[in-house]
Design a protein around this motif. Structure first.
Motif, PDB file in Angstrom:
ATOM      1  N   VAL A 240       0.865  -1.177   0.000  1.00  0.00           N
ATOM      2  CA  VAL A 240       0.000   0.000   0.000  1.00  0.00           C
ATOM      3  C   VAL A 240       0.902   1.229   0.000  1.00  0.00           C
ATOM      4  CG1 VAL A 240      -1.964  -1.130   1.066  1.00  0.00           C
ATOM      5  CG2 VAL A 240      -0.243  -0.070   2.530  1.00  0.00           C
ATOM      6  N   ALA A 241       0.415   2.296  -0.597  1.00  0.00           N
ATOM      7  CA  ALA A 241       1.274   3.464  -0.817  1.00  0.00           C
ATOM      8  C   ALA A 241       0.472   4.745  -0.709  1.00  0.00           C
ATOM      9  CB  ALA A 241       1.911   3.384  -2.205  1.00  0.00           C
ATOM     10  N   THR A 242       1.174   5.826  -0.350  1.00  0.00           N
ATOM     11  CA  THR A 242       0.568   7.151  -0.321  1.00  0.00           C
ATOM     12  C   THR A 242       1.610   8.197  -0.674  1.00  0.00           C
ATOM     13  OG1 THR A 242      -0.681   8.735   1.027  1.00  0.00           O
ATOM     14  CG2 THR A 242       1.038   7.485   2.145  1.00  0.00           C
ATOM     15  N   ASP A 243       1.127   9.345  -1.151  1.00  0.00           N
ATOM     16  CA  ASP A 243       2.028  10.472  -1.388  1.00  0.00           C
ATOM     17  C   ASP A 243       2.103  11.407  -0.194  1.00  0.00           C
ATOM     18  OD1 ASP A 243      -0.508  11.516  -1.642  1.00  0.00           O
ATOM     19  OD2 ASP A 243      -0.256  12.203  -3.707  1.00  0.00           O
ATOM     20  N   ALA A 244       1.321  11.139   0.872  1.00  0.00           N
ATOM     21  CA  ALA A 244       1.457  11.898   2.105  1.00  0.00           C
ATOM     22  C   ALA A 244       2.817  11.613   2.734  1.00  0.00           C
ATOM     23  CB  ALA A 244       0.343  11.531   3.077  1.00  0.00           C
ATOM     24  N   ALA A 245       3.399  12.601   3.378  1.00  0.00           N
ATOM     25  CA  ALA A 245       4.749  12.465   3.935  1.00  0.00           C
ATOM     26  C   ALA A 245       4.680  11.798   5.306  1.00  0.00           C
ATOM     27  CB  ALA A 245       5.408  13.833   4.038  1.00  0.00           C
ATOM     28  N   PRO A 249       7.409   5.044  11.442  1.00  0.00           N
ATOM     29  CA  PRO A 249       6.374   4.483  12.316  1.00  0.00           C
ATOM     30  C   PRO A 249       4.960   4.655  11.763  1.00  0.00           C
ATOM     31  CG  PRO A 249       7.994   5.649  13.628  1.00  0.00           C
ATOM     32  CD  PRO A 249       8.294   5.969  12.186  1.00  0.00           C
ATOM     33  N   GLN A 250       4.696   5.785  11.096  1.00  0.00           N
ATOM     34  CA  GLN A 250       3.372   5.975  10.498  1.00  0.00           C
ATOM     35  C   GLN A 250       3.144   5.008   9.341  1.00  0.00           C
ATOM     36  OE1 GLN A 250       3.760  10.222   9.780  1.00  0.00           O
ATOM     37  NE2 GLN A 250       2.243  10.685  11.355  1.00  0.00           N
ATOM     38  N   ALA A 292      -1.338  13.942   6.026  1.00  0.00           N
ATOM     39  CA  ALA A 292      -0.057  13.396   6.461  1.00  0.00           C
ATOM     40  C   ALA A 292      -0.041  13.177   7.965  1.00  0.00           C
ATOM     41  CB  ALA A 292       1.075  14.319   6.051  1.00  0.00           C
ATOM     42  N   ARG A 293      -0.876  13.927   8.692  1.00  0.00           N
ATOM     43  CA  ARG A 293      -0.965  13.749  10.135  1.00  0.00           C
ATOM     44  C   ARG A 293      -2.113  12.847  10.530  1.00  0.00           C
ATOM     45  NH1 ARG A 293       0.437  19.055   9.252  1.00  0.00           N
ATOM     46  NH2 ARG A 293      -1.718  19.757   9.300  1.00  0.00           N
ATOM     47  N   ASP A 294      -2.967  12.484   9.606  1.00  0.00           N
ATOM     48  CA  ASP A 294      -4.134  11.654   9.905  1.00  0.00           C
ATOM     49  C   ASP A 294      -3.887  10.238   9.419  1.00  0.00           C
ATOM     50  OD1 ASP A 294      -6.551  10.544  10.448  1.00  0.00           O
ATOM     51  OD2 ASP A 294      -7.750  12.102   9.490  1.00  0.00           O
ATOM     52  N   VAL A 295      -3.097   9.503  10.173  1.00  0.00           N
ATOM     53  CA  VAL A 295      -2.754   8.143   9.760  1.00  0.00           C
ATOM     54  C   VAL A 295      -3.977   7.236   9.800  1.00  0.00           C
ATOM     55  CG1 VAL A 295      -1.186   6.224  10.196  1.00  0.00           C
ATOM     56  CG2 VAL A 295      -0.433   8.548  10.618  1.00  0.00           C
ATOM     57  N   THR A 296      -4.957   7.557  10.636  1.00  0.00           N
ATOM     58  CA  THR A 296      -6.182   6.753  10.689  1.00  0.00           C
ATOM     59  C   THR A 296      -6.899   6.778   9.346  1.00  0.00           C
ATOM     60  OG1 THR A 296      -6.458   7.134  13.052  1.00  0.00           O
ATOM     61  CG2 THR A 296      -8.407   6.449  11.826  1.00  0.00           C
ATOM     62  N   ALA A 301      -8.155   4.199   4.138  1.00  0.00           N
ATOM     63  CA  ALA A 301      -8.159   4.198   2.670  1.00  0.00           C
ATOM     64  C   ALA A 301      -7.307   3.069   2.114  1.00  0.00           C
ATOM     65  CB  ALA A 301      -7.657   5.547   2.151  1.00  0.00           C
ATOM     66  N   ALA A 302      -6.176   2.797   2.759  1.00  0.00           N
ATOM     67  CA  ALA A 302      -5.317   1.707   2.305  1.00  0.00           C
ATOM     68  C   ALA A 302      -6.026   0.367   2.410  1.00  0.00           C
ATOM     69  CB  ALA A 302      -4.029   1.691   3.127  1.00  0.00           C
TER      70      ALA A 302
END
Length: 333
Positions: A240-245, A249-250, A292-296, A301-302
């Motif tokens: 799974v991947a995202t462009d959020a930084a 740990p996140q 990027a701060r909302d890992v939930t 989404a992942a």
């Protein structure tokens, strides 16, 4: 949330995916890479994983970024697909710098497809060559179904495959998933028509048949015609991947959350005979977004993308000579 323009993991800007396969072998591999290293972590929930370099992805380990991730068939032999990718990265001058040395960092995971009817009597391990070919083929578009790491994949009842899906969050952050679906469990309800993932389908991406109207869908598992699936070695491996930084740990938390996607699509999931593993990566292309701060939200989404990717993998599978199980399309023609 809506799918990205390709509905593939490569909707995450900068990512490239390459497939390579051998139809006689009934196996192959898939590589995810980018023009620059990316943050990555991983989480394992299956009882029989086969991996390379995954310890390095733990949040407390020193190397945070990797150059590529590999999904491969071939069981332990398939781990050598990573070596072919390392060769390609080295030729491109890519890797982790240690003094004058360059070391490409390429974690990988494998699925078990050694008993799928393919020709496995090789004199020389074919997977390093397949890994290099997949790396060289990497681009924004790639095949699904009977392709790459999903070439020889099987589920409990029918052929598995390679699948992908994406979502764009309200603030523009993109999340995607790539899965090689070879689960011990079933991806369709009794009758082999409706996908367990159906409630999460978008725009008919795996047939548009909707959820199974029946109830008690778990009761029939031990009486289905392929009850021997409880004795097989299998696995669903995914990225799974995202462009959020995200931090390392996140990324790890994203990988943990994404396992919900396997459990929604495969029944049963995370068994002692599966090597279920999820890699999670961040390209960091959107460093200042709230997401990027909302890992939930990103993890949710992942998981949704991974559920859909698994169903797409099976839906897109195509028949090949010597198949041991039928495709979903043949069962539902």
């Amino acid at each position: 949330m809506i799918p990205g323009p390709r509905n593939l993991i490569t909707d995450v800007s900068g990512l490239r995916v390459g497939n390579a396969a051998d139809s006689g072998l009934k196996s192959g591999c898939t590589v995810v890479t980018a023009r620059a290293p990316f943050m990555a972590s991983a989480h394992v929930m299956g009882g029989a994983p086969g991996t390379r370099e995954t310890d390095l992805l733990a949040p407390d380990k020193s190397v945070s970024e990797v150059d590529a991730l590999v999904l491969s068939g071939g069981s332990a032999y398939g781990l050598d697909a990573c070596s072919g990718v390392v060769d390609g990265l080295r030729a491109a001058g890519r890797g982790y710098r240690v003094g004058d040395a360059t070391v490409p960092i390429v974690p990988g995971a494998i699925l078990f497809d050694l008993l799928n009817g393919g020709e496995k009597g090789w004199a020389r391990n074919p997977y390093p060559t397949l890994g290099r070919a997949a790396f060289d083929a990497a681009g924004p578009d790639f095949a699904l179904g009977t392709a790459g790491a999903g070439t020889g994949a099987l589920t409990a009842m029918m052929k598995g495959g390679l699948g992908s899906a994406s979502l764009v969050l309200p603030d523009g952050t993109t999340v995607g998933a790539l899965a090689a679906a070879n689960p011990l469990g079933a991806v369709t309800t009794p009758g082999d028509r409706h996908f367990y993932a159906a409630p999460f389908e978008i725009d008919g991406e795996f047939g548009g048949l909707g959820p199974d109207p029946a109830s008690g869908l778990g009761r029939d598992m031990t009486s289905r015609k392929h009850t021997a699936f409880f004795e097989r070695a299998n696995t669903t491996i995914a990225i799974v991947a995202t462009d959020a930084a995200l931090t390392k740990p996140q990324c790890y938390r994203m990988a943990v959350a994404a396992h919900d996607g396997i459990a929604r699509a495969c029944v049963p999931a995370h068994s002692p005979g599966d090597g279920d593993l999820v890699f999670a990566l961040s390209t960091g292309a959107r460093p200042d977004t709230d997401a990027a701060r909302d890992v939930t939200l990103i993890g949710h989404a992942a998981a949704l993308c991974l559920t859909r990717a698994i169903a797409r993998a099976v839906y897109e599978a195509t028949p090949e000579d010597g198949d041991l199980l039928p495709c979903w399309s043949a069962l539902n023609a």
